[in-house]
Design an enzyme around this catalytic site. Structure first.
Site, mmCIF file in Angstrom:
data_model
loop_
_atom_site.group_PDB
_atom_site.id
_atom_site.type_symbol
_atom_site.label_atom_id
_atom_site.label_comp_id
_atom_site.label_asym_id
_atom_site.label_seq_id
_atom_site.Cartn_x
_atom_site.Cartn_y
_atom_site.Cartn_z
ATOM 1 N N ARG A 95 62.437 1.845 23.087
ATOM 2 C CA ARG A 95 62.846 2.035 21.704
ATOM 3 C C ARG A 95 61.692 2.618 20.896
ATOM 4 O O ARG A 95 60.558 2.183 21.021
ATOM 5 C CB ARG A 95 63.267 0.699 21.071
ATOM 6 C CG ARG A 95 64.717 0.356 21.359
ATOM 7 C CD ARG A 95 65.146 -0.887 20.597
ATOM 8 N NE ARG A 95 64.705 -2.097 21.244
ATOM 9 C CZ ARG A 95 63.765 -2.900 20.776
ATOM 10 N NH1 ARG A 95 63.151 -2.621 19.624
ATOM 11 N NH2 ARG A 95 63.411 -3.975 21.419
ATOM 12 N N SER A 280 62.414 -8.961 23.182
ATOM 13 C CA SER A 280 62.702 -8.260 24.432
ATOM 14 C C SER A 280 61.625 -8.579 25.465
ATOM 15 O O SER A 280 60.447 -8.652 25.129
ATOM 16 C CB SER A 280 62.696 -6.759 24.184
ATOM 17 O OG SER A 280 63.449 -6.469 23.041
ATOM 18 N N CYS A 282 61.098 -11.322 27.239
ATOM 19 C CA CYS A 282 60.478 -12.648 27.192
ATOM 20 C C CYS A 282 61.321 -13.690 27.907
ATOM 21 O O CYS A 282 61.129 -14.889 27.707
ATOM 22 C CB CYS A 282 60.238 -13.061 25.745
ATOM 23 S SG CYS A 282 58.967 -12.075 24.948
ATOM 24 N N ASN A 394 59.832 -0.920 31.819
ATOM 25 C CA ASN A 394 61.080 -1.130 31.067
ATOM 26 C C ASN A 394 62.289 -0.545 31.815
ATOM 27 O O ASN A 394 63.322 -0.271 31.222
ATOM 28 C CB ASN A 394 60.942 -0.494 29.679
ATOM 29 C CG ASN A 394 62.002 -0.966 28.698
ATOM 30 O OD1 ASN A 394 62.513 -2.092 28.821
ATOM 31 N ND2 ASN A 394 62.351 -0.125 27.739
ATOM 32 N N ARG A 396 65.642 -0.399 33.938
ATOM 33 C CA ARG A 396 66.770 -1.290 33.653
ATOM 34 C C ARG A 396 67.935 -1.084 34.603
ATOM 35 O O ARG A 396 67.997 -0.105 35.340
ATOM 36 C CB ARG A 396 67.224 -1.080 32.208
ATOM 37 C CG ARG A 396 66.149 -1.524 31.231
ATOM 38 C CD ARG A 396 66.621 -1.668 29.824
ATOM 39 N NE ARG A 396 65.547 -2.186 28.991
ATOM 40 C CZ ARG A 396 65.597 -3.314 28.291
ATOM 41 N NH1 ARG A 396 66.690 -4.036 28.288
ATOM 42 N NH2 ARG A 396 64.573 -3.714 27.562
HETATM 43 C C1 SPV Z 1 65.809 -4.847 23.899
HETATM 44 O O1 SPV Z 1 64.785 -4.136 23.988
HETATM 45 O O2 SPV Z 1 65.858 -5.845 23.170
HETATM 46 C C2 SPV Z 1 66.996 -4.522 24.689
HETATM 47 C C3 SPV Z 1 67.118 -3.209 25.211
HETATM 48 O O3 SPV Z 1 67.859 -5.336 24.798
HETATM 49 S S1 SPV Z 1 67.347 -2.069 23.975
HETATM 50 O O4 SPV Z 1 68.625 -1.458 24.213
HETATM 51 O O5 SPV Z 1 66.257 -1.117 24.137
HETATM 52 O O6 SPV Z 1 67.293 -2.697 22.691
HETATM 53 MN MN MN Z 2 67.614 -6.880 23.264
#
Ligand code: SPV
Ligand code: MN
Length: 630
Positions: A95, A280, A282, A394, A396
Site C-alpha cells: 500500500r 497488517s 501482526c 508482502n 500474498r
Molecule cells: C493489509 O495490509 O492490512 C491488508 C492487505 O489486509 S491490503 O489489501 O494491502 O490492505
Molecule cells: Mn488488512
C-alpha cells in the site's frame, strides 16, 4: 432485453453502445438506477477503453474474467489445477500511503495525520492520469456487495477496472452484488471505484508508478486508483471501500473496523465470537484461522448494535493473506488449502517449474526462478545493494473463505454473529504482557484500542521496524477525525446492554537476549482464556494495565490446547509487568494525543489513572513486578 425496453438515458447509451456488445448493454440497462449508468458512462468516457464487459453475477461472466486475466498475461497458470500467479511491479509491492489522498470539500478537515488535498486540484490531477488510460484495453464493470446481501449491513459497490487480475481477485474476495443492486431499485446507494493499472511493461506490470494515485472522493463515495496493481491500492472493495465505510458508519452510528471475526469453541458445543484488530502483518489472519476454531473473516468487519447486542459481519468472503511463514506446522488450515487444487491467486511469490515458493514455507526454496523482480537467482541485489528475497515479504494468496475447512456456517448470515469479545494487538517487543483484559469498555477502547502501538511492516511502503501508533489498527484507513472516531467507539457501548469484553494481546514480546518469549501457537491459549473469561469461568489478577490470567489457568490450557507443559518460570517472564516500559509508553501516548483536537475527555482521564496505578506500583515494587507480587 429488446431495445423497446431500453431504460437508459440516450446521453449514456451514446457513450456506451460502441464499446459494449448487446449482452453487456442489456446487463447494465437492467439495473434500474440512473446513477449507475451515469457512473459507468463517465468512467468509459474518461478512460476510453477499447471495449467494456459488464458482468452480472453469472458463473459465465466470472469465468470470462478469469480467462481474460490469463489471456492478457496478468496471471499465469501454475502446475496445480486452479492455481495462478500474478506479479506486481518491483516498486509496487505494498500500500502506498503517501499517494493515498482524501479530496477535501470546502469546510471539511480531517486533522493533520490524514493525507488530504484540496478537492478541485486532486480531482483534476487523478482524472488527468486516467484520461485515455484504458486505450487498447478492455474494461470490466463489476458489481459486488460488502457484507451479506439483503442485510442491514450490505453496501453495494460498482467497480470499473482495466485489470482482469483485480476483477478476478474481487470474485474470490467478495459476494456478488448485481442482483442485490437491482433489487435496491432506482434510489439504491452504492460505492464506486475506477481503477486503471495504466501503461504496462512487458511483464504486464504498471510502468508509471511514480504517477501512482489513490484518490478518495468522500463527497461522491468514489475512489480513483491509477498506475498501480498491488491489491491494497487497487481492489476497490478492500481498503478503498473501508475508508468510505468508516464515514458512512460515522453518519449512521455503527463501526467499520480493520478486524477479523472468528468463533472460538468452548466446553461442550459452545461457540463464542470474537473480533480482533491487529495492524497488517501482526498475526491477524493466522489467529482467525486457528485450527479447530471457526473463521468468519480475517480483515474487515462491520459492527452494529442490534436489539441490545453487538453483532458483526465479515465485509468480505475471501482472504488476501500474507504467505510468508505459512507452513504446515504454524498455519495448518491455510497451508493445506494452498497445496491442494482449487481457485487460488498467488502474488509476488517465487515460481519455479510451475510451483509457488515463499519464505518460511517449511520446505526448501529453489535458488532460481521467476519472482517480482523478473528472472531471479539467489544472491542477486537491487540497485541499493540489498538482497532480493525469493518471495516478497508482502507476497500474498487470494482465496475464497469457503475453501477453508474451518469456515464458520454463519459467514453469510444477514444478521451477523453476536460479538462477545474484542481484542487489540500490535507488534510490541518490550512493553506489554501477552494477554490482558480491560477493566471495562472505556478502559479497553482507550488504553488498548486507541493506544495500539506497533513496529511498521512490509504491508505498507516505507521503513520497517519503526514503532508507531496505529489507532484501533485502523489508522491507515481512517477517514474521520481521530477524536470523533474514539468518541464513536466510546458511545457504541451505550447502545447495547452488556458491551463485549476488551482484551489486548502481544504476540511479539521478547526477553533480554532479544528472542521471542512465545511460540507461534501460544495465541491459541490466550484465545481460549478469553473465551473462559467471557463466560465468567476463570478469575484474573488485577494489574495496573488490566486483568491478567492466573498461572494455574494457563497451565491447564497449555496442556489442553497445545499438549505442552507451561512452567511457572515462563509465566513469570511473560506476565511480569514491565513498569518502566509501560510508563515510557504512556509518555509517548501523551505526546501522540497531545496534538489531537476534539479528544473526548475520558482519554486523558483514563490514561492519567493508568499512570497513577503504574507509578504507585513503581514506588512500591520497582521496575519489574511479577504477577505473583501484584
Ligand atoms: C493489509 O495490509 O492490512 C491488508 C492487505 O489486509 S491490503 O489489501 O494491502 O490492505
Ligand atoms: Mn488488512
Amino acid at each position: 432485453m429488446g431495445s423497446s425496453n431500453r431504460t437508459m438515458d440516450a446521453k449514456y447509451a451514446d457513450v456506451l453502445k460502441d464499446k459494449m456488445d448487446e449482452a453487456s448493454l442489456a446487463c447494465l440497462e437492467s439495473l434500474p438506477n440512473e446513477r449507475v449508468h451515469a457512473f459507468v458512462a463517465d468512467a468509459v468516457g474518461l478512460c476510453r477503453p477499447d471495449s467494456v464487459k459488464v458482468c452480472s453475477d453469472s458463473s459465465d461472466d466470472r469465468a470470462e474474467i478469469r480467462r481474460l486475466a490469463l489471456e492478457n498475461g496478468e496471471e499465469t497458470p501454475l502446475a496445480v489445477e486452479g492455481h495462478t500467479v500474478h506479479f506486481d511491479g518491483f516498486h509496487d509491492q505494498a500500500r502506498d500511503k503517501a499517494a493515498t489522498k482524501y479530496l477535501l470539500p470546502e469546510g471539511v478537515t480531517l486533522g493533520p495525520k490524514l493525507g488530504a488535498t484540496d478537492r478541485e486540484t486532486g480531482l483534476k490531477e487523478v482524472r488527468s492520469f486516467l484520461d485515455g488510460a484504458m486505450e487498447g484495453k478492455r474494461m470490466a464493470v463489476r458489481f459486488f456487495c460488502l457484507g451479506p446481501a439483503d442485510s442491514r449491513f450490505s453496501i453495494s459497490c460498482v467497480q470499473c477496472t482495466d485489470s482482469a487480475y483485480v476483477a478476478h481477485s474481487e470474485d474470490l474476495l467478495y459476494r456478488p452484488g448485481y442482483e442485490h443492486l437491482k433489487r435496491l431499485g432506482p434510489d439504491g446507494e452504492f460505492f464506486r471505484f475506477i481503477h486503471s493499472a495504466g501503461r504496462l511493461d512487458e511483464r504486464k506490470t504498471s510502468l508509471d508508478v511514480d504517477r501512482r494515485r489513490i484518490t478518495i472522493d468522500i463527497l461522491e463515495n468514489m475512489v480513483y486508483s491509477v498506475n498501480t496493481q498491488y491489491g491494497g491500492n487497487t481492489i476497490g472493495l478492500k481498503k478503498l471501500a473501508l475508508r468510505l465505510a468508516i464515514r458512512k458508519a460515522d453518519r449512521e452510528g455503527w463501526l467499520a473496523e480493520h478486524m477479523f471475526l472468528m468463533g472460538v469453541r468452548g466446553p461442550g458445543k459452545r461457540v463464542t465470537y470474537f473480533t480482533g484488530a491487529f495492524p497488517s502483518m501482526c498475526g491477524k489472519t493466522s489467529t482467525a484461522m486457528l485450527p479447530g476454531e471457526r473463521i468468519v473473516g480475517d480483515d474487515i468487519a462491520y459492527l452494529r448494535a442490534i436489539d441490545g447486542r453487538v453483532r458483526a459481519v465479515n465485509v468480505e468472503s475471501g482472504i488476501f493473506g500474507i504467505i510468508e511463514n505459512v507452513n504446515a506446522h504454524d498455519d495448518p488450515v491455510i497451508h493445506d488449502c494452498l497445496t491442494r487444487p482449487g481457485e487460488i491467486i498467488f502474488s509476488n511469490v517465487l515460481v519455479s517449474d510451475g510451483r509457488p515458493y515463499w519464505l518460511g514455507m517449511g520446505a526448501e526454496v529453489p535458488d532460481s526462478g521467476t519472482n517480482y523482480s523478473g528472472r531471479w537467482q539467489a544472491g542477486v541485489t537491487d540497485s541499493g545493494g540489498n538482497e532480493i528475497t525469493p518471495s516478497h515479504r508482502n507476497a500474498r494468496y487470494t482465496i475464497a473463505i469457503g475453501a477453508l475447512d474451518n469456515c464458520d456456517p454463519c459467514l453469510d448470515d444477514p444478521e451477523g454473529v453476536p460479538v462477545a469479545g474484542i481484542m487489540y494487538g500490535g507488534r510490541d517487543s518490550d512493553t506489554s504482557v501477552p494477554v490482558r483484559e480491560a477493566f471495562d469498555w472505556t478502559h479497553g477502547v482507550i488504553t488498548m484500542g486507541a493506544s495500539v502501538e506497533s513496529e511498521t511492516t512490509a504491508a505498507a511502503l516505507g521503513v520497517r521496524g519503526v514503532r508507531t501508533f496505529n489507532m484501533m489498527s485502523n489508522q491507515d484507513f481512517l477517514a474521520i477525525g481521530f477524536g470523533k472516531y474514539i468518541r464513536n467507539h466510546l458511545d457504541f457501548a451505550g447502545k447495547v446492554g452488556r458491551p463485549p469484553l476488551v482484551f489486548a494481546t502481544n504476540y511479539w514480546l521478547t526477553g533480554d537476549g532479544g528472542a521471542w518469549l512465545n511460540g507461534k501457537l501460544d495465541k491459541h491459549v490466550w484465545i481460549k482464556w478469553m473465551e473462559r473469561r467471557v463466560h465468567g469461568e476463570t478469575d484474573a489478577i488485577e494489574g495496573p494495565t488490566g486483568l491478567l490470567p492466573k498461572y494455574e489457568d494457563l497451565k491447564v490450557l497449555f496442556a489442553e490446547v497445545l499438549d505442552t507443559d507451561y512452567t511457572q518460570a515462563e509465566y513469570v517472564e511473560q506476565f511480569s509487568i514491565r513498569v518502566r516500559k509501560n510508563l515510557e509508553k504512556l509518555d509517548r501516548l501523551d505526546k501522540h494525543f497531545g496534538g489531537m483536537a476534539d479528544l473526548p475527555s475520558p482519554v486523558a482521564e483514563t490514561l492519567a489513572a493508568q499512570r497513577r496505578r503504574l507509578e504507585a506500583l513503581h514506588a512500591a515494587k520497582g521496575d519489574l513486578v511479577s504477577p505473583f507480587d501484584l
